[in-house]
Design a protein around this motif. Sequence first.
Motif, PDB file in Angstrom:
ATOM      1  N   THR A 118      -7.429   9.614   7.464  1.00 24.56           N
ATOM      2  CA  THR A 118      -6.451  10.661   7.773  1.00 24.56           C
ATOM      3  C   THR A 118      -5.150  10.423   7.013  1.00 24.56           C
ATOM      4  O   THR A 118      -4.547  11.373   6.485  1.00 24.56           O
ATOM      5  CB  THR A 118      -6.167  10.701   9.282  1.00 24.56           C
ATOM      6  N   ALA A 119      -4.711   9.181   6.937  1.00 20.99           N
ATOM      7  CA  ALA A 119      -3.484   8.860   6.196  1.00 20.99           C
ATOM      8  C   ALA A 119      -3.644   9.212   4.726  1.00 20.99           C
ATOM      9  O   ALA A 119      -2.716   9.745   4.097  1.00 20.99           O
ATOM     10  CB  ALA A 119      -3.150   7.376   6.358  1.00 20.99           C
TER      11      ALA A 119
ATOM     12  N   GLU B 284       8.006  10.449   9.625  1.00 22.58           N
ATOM     13  CA  GLU B 284       8.484  10.539   8.247  1.00 22.58           C
ATOM     14  C   GLU B 284       9.963  10.212   8.211  1.00 22.58           C
ATOM     15  O   GLU B 284      10.686  10.364   9.196  1.00 22.58           O
ATOM     16  CB  GLU B 284       8.229  11.924   7.653  1.00 22.58           C
TER      17      GLU B 284
ATOM     18  N   TRP C   4      -8.366   6.502  10.974  1.00 21.82           N
ATOM     19  CA  TRP C   4      -6.910   6.525  10.754  1.00 21.82           C
ATOM     20  C   TRP C   4      -6.594   6.356   9.266  1.00 21.82           C
ATOM     21  O   TRP C   4      -5.752   7.080   8.708  1.00 21.82           O
ATOM     22  CB  TRP C   4      -6.235   5.414  11.560  1.00 21.82           C
TER      23      TRP C   4
ATOM     24  N   ASP D  73      -2.552  15.878   0.637  1.00 14.14           N
ATOM     25  CA  ASP D  73      -2.071  17.225   0.954  1.00 14.14           C
ATOM     26  C   ASP D  73      -0.586  17.383   0.644  1.00 14.14           C
ATOM     27  O   ASP D  73      -0.134  18.461   0.244  1.00 14.14           O
ATOM     28  CB  ASP D  73      -2.321  17.547   2.430  1.00 14.14           C
ATOM     29  N   GLN D  74       0.181  16.316   0.826  1.00 16.29           N
ATOM     30  CA  GLN D  74       1.623  16.375   0.594  1.00 16.29           C
ATOM     31  C   GLN D  74       2.007  16.073  -0.850  1.00 16.29           C
ATOM     32  O   GLN D  74       3.187  16.102  -1.193  1.00 16.29           O
ATOM     33  CB  GLN D  74       2.334  15.395   1.532  1.00 16.29           C
TER      34      GLN D  74
ATOM     35  N   VAL E  37       2.801   8.606  14.103  1.00 19.26           N
ATOM     36  CA  VAL E  37       2.983   9.277  12.810  1.00 19.26           C
ATOM     37  C   VAL E  37       4.430   9.720  12.693  1.00 19.26           C
ATOM     38  O   VAL E  37       5.016  10.222  13.652  1.00 19.26           O
ATOM     39  CB  VAL E  37       2.053  10.509  12.681  1.00 19.26           C
TER      40      VAL E  37
ATOM     41  N   SER F 248       2.203   6.052   9.129  1.00 22.31           N
ATOM     42  CA  SER F 248       1.368   6.145  10.324  1.00 22.31           C
ATOM     43  C   SER F 248       0.787   4.774  10.626  1.00 22.31           C
ATOM     44  O   SER F 248       0.683   3.927   9.731  1.00 22.31           O
ATOM     45  CB  SER F 248       0.251   7.168  10.135  1.00 22.31           C
TER      46      SER F 248
ATOM     47  N   THR G 206       6.278   9.124   4.333  1.00 24.29           N
ATOM     48  CA  THR G 206       5.466   9.401   5.520  1.00 24.29           C
ATOM     49  C   THR G 206       4.748   8.126   5.929  1.00 24.29           C
ATOM     50  O   THR G 206       4.254   7.386   5.072  1.00 24.29           O
ATOM     51  CB  THR G 206       4.428  10.500   5.224  1.00 24.29           C
TER      52      THR G 206
ATOM     53  N   GLU H 180      -5.752  11.517   3.437  1.00 19.73           N
ATOM     54  CA  GLU H 180      -5.814  12.972   3.303  1.00 19.73           C
ATOM     55  C   GLU H 180      -4.439  13.612   3.440  1.00 19.73           C
ATOM     56  O   GLU H 180      -4.109  14.564   2.724  1.00 19.73           O
ATOM     57  CB  GLU H 180      -6.776  13.540   4.347  1.00 19.73           C
ATOM     58  N   THR H 181      -3.630  13.080   4.349  1.00 25.64           N
ATOM     59  CA  THR H 181      -2.265  13.591   4.517  1.00 25.64           C
ATOM     60  C   THR H 181      -1.449  13.356   3.257  1.00 25.64           C
ATOM     61  O   THR H 181      -0.707  14.239   2.798  1.00 25.64           O
ATOM     62  CB  THR H 181      -1.571  12.912   5.716  1.00 25.64           C
ATOM     63  N   ALA H 182      -1.583  12.169   2.676  1.00 25.45           N
ATOM     64  CA  ALA H 182      -0.854  11.852   1.445  1.00 25.45           C
ATOM     65  C   ALA H 182      -1.265  12.791   0.313  1.00 25.45           C
ATOM     66  O   ALA H 182      -0.422  13.264  -0.460  1.00 25.45           O
ATOM     67  CB  ALA H 182      -1.098  10.399   1.054  1.00 25.45           C
TER      68      ALA H 182
END
Length: 275
Positions: free
Chosen positions: A178-179, A231, A175, A185-186, A229, A248, A246, A181-183
């Motif tokens: 993933t958080a 936003e 988790w 990517d954004q 998850v 999670s 964002t 990687e999402t940050a």
Amino acid sequence: MNDGYRNRALEAALASADVAGIGAALRTGQVVVPQLDEARIRVFPGDRGNQPPYEAMLFSSEEALETFLAEDTRRRAQLRGADALREFLSANLEEIAHVTFDPAGPNRFRAGIKDVLKTLGPKPHVDLRLPKAQEWYVVDMSDEDVRDYQLADLAAKVLPKVQRSKSEQPEWAQWMTTAKETAVDQGAAFLAYWLQRAARRPMGLAVALNRPSPFGQVRHPMQTEMTTVGERWVASPDRLYESRLTYSFPRRDLAELALPTVDLVIATLSWGDEA
């Protein structure tokens, strides 16, 4: 560039010679800017002809640009927002004396470069000020190697103290990854984890904050609080800018602790000028 683009707020402000309105239209929308090529903005002869200082030309619409450069076969342009204009004008204070809006139109408006910079205002900035009395761990988003090292260190040293069940630690570590990687990517500017035991339970929450964008520029998707998850879009106090936060957390049963903390993080955001 979008065919047929027009900044209607700028058109209205130019029609009434409303300086404050022009600034608001520049901060919250885009203008058509002549280009020499993909990277370089085109400037025009000023009061001294082909000698500096020159004049910058900005257009409220593609139509206004075409009217001004109708016979110019080299005509090309891009849409530019407030940050790009601010950067360009600030870098050319000595080379450009004036900025003219819609020079061939009925509402031609000319102003000094410093006056235009003043009406553009400072670059927006928002700080992620985290609630006190909680164990927050901020990750450095500016350096990939440092970011990955910090995350690995958290998973190795902090996570076992929070999630004491060894069988669940891999899921929580995933988790956290993933958080992160999402940050990335954004394009988030800030990322932080809340990791501690709360009400005798392991608690994990990740929040990532994007840099501000003009208010209303993004069409927000439907949001739900029923998953782990989500936003939130947070507007600046003057409602000129907004930033996406964002969040999670590892498991749904932590929502009663996580969601109020998300609200608290949003309440403590600090909007201001960049140093």
